[in-house]
Write an enzyme that holds these catalytic residues in place. Structure first.
Site, PDB file in Angstrom:
ATOM      1  N   LYS A  64      -2.547   1.971   6.149  1.00  0.00           N
ATOM      2  CA  LYS A  64      -1.653   2.803   6.971  1.00  0.00           C
ATOM      3  C   LYS A  64      -2.411   3.978   7.582  1.00  0.00           C
ATOM      4  O   LYS A  64      -2.281   4.260   8.762  1.00  0.00           O
ATOM      5  CB  LYS A  64      -0.491   3.346   6.148  1.00  0.00           C
ATOM      6  CG  LYS A  64       0.037   2.414   5.094  1.00  0.00           C
ATOM      7  CD  LYS A  64       1.009   1.402   5.615  1.00  0.00           C
ATOM      8  CE  LYS A  64       1.261   0.344   4.549  1.00  0.00           C
ATOM      9  NZ  LYS A  64       2.338  -0.534   4.818  1.00  0.00           N
ATOM     10  N   TRP A  75       8.117  -0.229  -4.295  1.00  0.00           N
ATOM     11  CA  TRP A  75       7.518  -1.221  -3.386  1.00  0.00           C
ATOM     12  C   TRP A  75       7.736  -2.606  -3.980  1.00  0.00           C
ATOM     13  O   TRP A  75       7.566  -2.809  -5.179  1.00  0.00           O
ATOM     14  CB  TRP A  75       6.024  -0.905  -3.247  1.00  0.00           C
ATOM     15  CG  TRP A  75       5.251  -1.859  -2.404  1.00  0.00           C
ATOM     16  CD1 TRP A  75       5.537  -2.297  -1.145  1.00  0.00           C
ATOM     17  CD2 TRP A  75       4.005  -2.488  -2.764  1.00  0.00           C
ATOM     18  NE1 TRP A  75       4.566  -3.149  -0.699  1.00  0.00           N
ATOM     19  CE2 TRP A  75       3.617  -3.286  -1.678  1.00  0.00           C
ATOM     20  CE3 TRP A  75       3.198  -2.450  -3.898  1.00  0.00           C
ATOM     21  CZ2 TRP A  75       2.443  -4.037  -1.684  1.00  0.00           C
ATOM     22  CZ3 TRP A  75       2.037  -3.194  -3.907  1.00  0.00           C
ATOM     23  CH2 TRP A  75       1.664  -3.977  -2.806  1.00  0.00           C
ATOM     24  N   ASP A  93      -0.526   4.999  -7.094  1.00  0.00           N
ATOM     25  CA  ASP A  93      -0.547   4.122  -5.934  1.00  0.00           C
ATOM     26  C   ASP A  93      -0.589   5.046  -4.728  1.00  0.00           C
ATOM     27  O   ASP A  93       0.407   5.697  -4.390  1.00  0.00           O
ATOM     28  CB  ASP A  93       0.715   3.250  -5.937  1.00  0.00           C
ATOM     29  CG  ASP A  93       0.734   2.295  -4.758  1.00  0.00           C
ATOM     30  OD1 ASP A  93      -0.084   2.465  -3.841  1.00  0.00           O
ATOM     31  OD2 ASP A  93       1.573   1.378  -4.766  1.00  0.00           O
TER      32      ASP A  93
HETATM   33  C1  LIG Z   1       3.683   1.793  -2.134  1.00  0.00           C
HETATM   34  C2  LIG Z   1       2.744   0.788  -1.592  1.00  0.00           C
HETATM   35  N1  LIG Z   1       1.704   0.425  -2.331  1.00  0.00           N
HETATM   36  C3  LIG Z   1       0.807  -0.461  -1.920  1.00  0.00           C
HETATM   37  C4  LIG Z   1       0.931  -1.057  -0.682  1.00  0.00           C
HETATM   38  C5  LIG Z   1      -0.136  -2.042  -0.333  1.00  0.00           C
HETATM   39  O1  LIG Z   1      -0.545  -2.133   0.931  1.00  0.00           O
HETATM   40  P1  LIG Z   1      -1.910  -2.828   1.336  1.00  0.00           P
HETATM   41  O2  LIG Z   1      -2.259  -3.817   0.280  1.00  0.00           O
HETATM   42  O3  LIG Z   1      -1.621  -3.451   2.635  1.00  0.00           O
HETATM   43  O4  LIG Z   1      -2.898  -1.730   1.402  1.00  0.00           O
HETATM   44  C6  LIG Z   1       2.028  -0.731   0.135  1.00  0.00           C
HETATM   45  C7  LIG Z   1       2.233  -1.375   1.428  1.00  0.00           C
HETATM   46  O5  LIG Z   1       3.246  -1.393   2.035  1.00  0.00           O
HETATM   47  C8  LIG Z   1       2.940   0.224  -0.335  1.00  0.00           C
HETATM   48  O6  LIG Z   1       3.998   0.600   0.385  1.00  0.00           O
END
Ligand SMILES: Cc1ncc(COP(=O)(O)O)c(C=O)c1O
Length: 418
Positions: free
Chosen positions: A265, A147, A228
């Site tokens: 998500k 990411w 994560d």
């Molecule tokens: C692997 C991964 N980690 C963390 C996130 C963090 O997303 P958010 O801060 O919107 O919850 C994302 C979002 O695309 C992700 O793909």
């Protein structure tokens, strides 16, 4: 006796306090969305940002979330502050969801939990916590590719980040040898970031057997696994399956671990910034101390986290009827993404797109990692108004029955042109 006073004034001529700020280019994915929004072509397709879209290409408020909102409104929603660590029922239910009831009960007394600003904030808070507890700072191992924000989150806190390869770009598949050997050679006492499921951007997850092997290496090597977990339930449609690695590491291997949960998500709460960090520690006393440290860190960062999303999620997770509805919503989203993955694969083959596309079917989660060259990605945007990340990661959720053929045909045309 005379005293000399020097008067220092700030004038327009004095150098700016920010004279040393360097220009940082905009975040590529957010910039791509902004570009897409200004594109007036009717055929435009956004496969950049990882946000779920329904069959009509529209944002989807999950029925379970809709019901939860109605319940909250009927109860008389107020806008009071949450406690510093966040909404207790949200923290409890989020952790319970990730661990499952049996394991949750087993480790409950050793848990430190803290509501955080979605997945990103959970990672950041985990970084703050590690920084305040470990001296010298541990190295952070990050799988590559990953990411786009991982390195930035941890390097901005002063950590040294080291990438390791888990992906075989020639075969477009998981490279488990590289994954294992990187962990075997990691500095003991370091942190390793693990995508709990739906590895962004490749969609290549270890099998259960492979997770077990990786877990044993992490244990032997004395590493700290920081999961994560941005896609629990969203990947396969089943939270228990998606949480396998977390539960195995904690429940079977007895590891201390950190888990960064996001409800962006899996509940569609993107903008509500709803997340939770929890740590499974060695002892009850360590958990109490760790949680008190989290409370101090949170107070100095954001004082207290946002309430609305946490209330929505807690209501869904604590109400049997809503939880069942949410499970259906997860199946709806993951099922539609799977169907679109197959449709893209079939259409690429139908239009004779050069190359083998089997990797698309092997991958799972929200993204498809196409393996296109940067110039093809650029042509697709400039000529066909199809937007995707520069590394040719596509958000499969942006596809639907109306645009999937167009996307596949355009890719085929670009590749044939060479
Ligand atoms: C692997 C991964 N980690 C963390 C996130 C963090 O997303 P958010 O801060 O919107 O919850 C994302 C979002 O695309 C992700 O793909």
């Amino acid at each position: 006796m005379t005293t000399h006073t020097t008067t220092v004034t700030q004038t327009e001529a004095s150098p700016s306090f920010f004279a040393s700020a360097t220009y940082i280019p905009p975040d590529a994915i957010f910039a791509l969305t902004a570009e897409y929004n200004t594109d007036t072509a009717p055929e435009k397709v956004n496969l950049g940002q990882g946000t779920y879209r329904d069959a009509n290409g529209q944002p989807w408020v999950l029925p379970a979330v809709q019901k939860s909102r109605e319940i909250l409104l009927a109860q008389g929603l107020n806008h009071e502050y949450l406690p510093i660590l966040g909404l207790q029922s949200f923290r409890d239910n989020a952790t319970l969801m990730a661990l499952g009831s049996e394991l949750y009960e087993r480790v409950q007394s050793r848990l430190a939990t803290c509501q955080a600003l979605s997945g990103t904030g959970s990672l950041h808070t985990a970084g703050l916590l590690l920084r305040s507890c470990r001296n010298p700072l541990p190295k952070i191992y990050i799988p590559s590719p990953t990411w786009s924000n991982h390195h930035q989150v941890f390097s901005s806190l002063g950590f040294t980040c080291e990438s390791f390869n888990y992906y075989n770009s020639a075969h477009k598949d998981l490279d488990i040898e590289s994954y294992s050997s990187a962990l075997q050679n990691a500095d003991p006492g370091s942190v390793v970031i693990l995508h709990a499921c739906a590895h962004n951007p490749t969609g290549c997850d270890p099998s259960k057997q492979q997770w077990m092997e990786l877990g044993h290496i992490i244990k032997q090597r004395g590493l700290f696994p920081l999961f994560d977990a941005a896609y629990l339930g969203f990947n396969s449609g089943n939270v228990d399956d998606d949480a396998f690695a977390i539960r195995y590491f904690v429940g079977e291997l007895g590891l201390e671990a950190g888990v960064c949960l996001s409800f962006a998500k899996n509940m569609g709460l993107y903008g509500e910034r709803t997340g939770c960090l929890f740590l499974v520690t060695r002892s009850k006393e360590t958990a109490v101390n760790t949680q008190s440290t989290l409370e101090m860190l949170q107070r100095s960062e954001v004082s207290n986290p946002p309430a609305y999303g946490a209330k929505i999620a807690a209501t869904v997770l604590s109400n049997r009827e809503l939880k069942d509805l949410w499970y259906k919503d997860l199946e709806t989203m993951s099922g539609r993404i799977r169907a679109m993955r197959v449709a893209l694969y079939n259409s690429l083959n139908k239009y004779g797109a050069p190359g083998n596309w089997d990797h698309l079917i092997r991958q799972s989660g929200m993204f498809g990692f196409l393996g296109l060259e940067p110039d093809v990605v650029l042509q697709l945007k400039d000529k066909y108004h199809i937007y995707m990340a520069a590394n040719s990661r596509v958000s499969i959720a942006g596809l639907n029955e109306k645009n999937v053929e167009y996307v596949a045909r355009s890719i085929a045309e670009c590749l044939k042109r060479g």
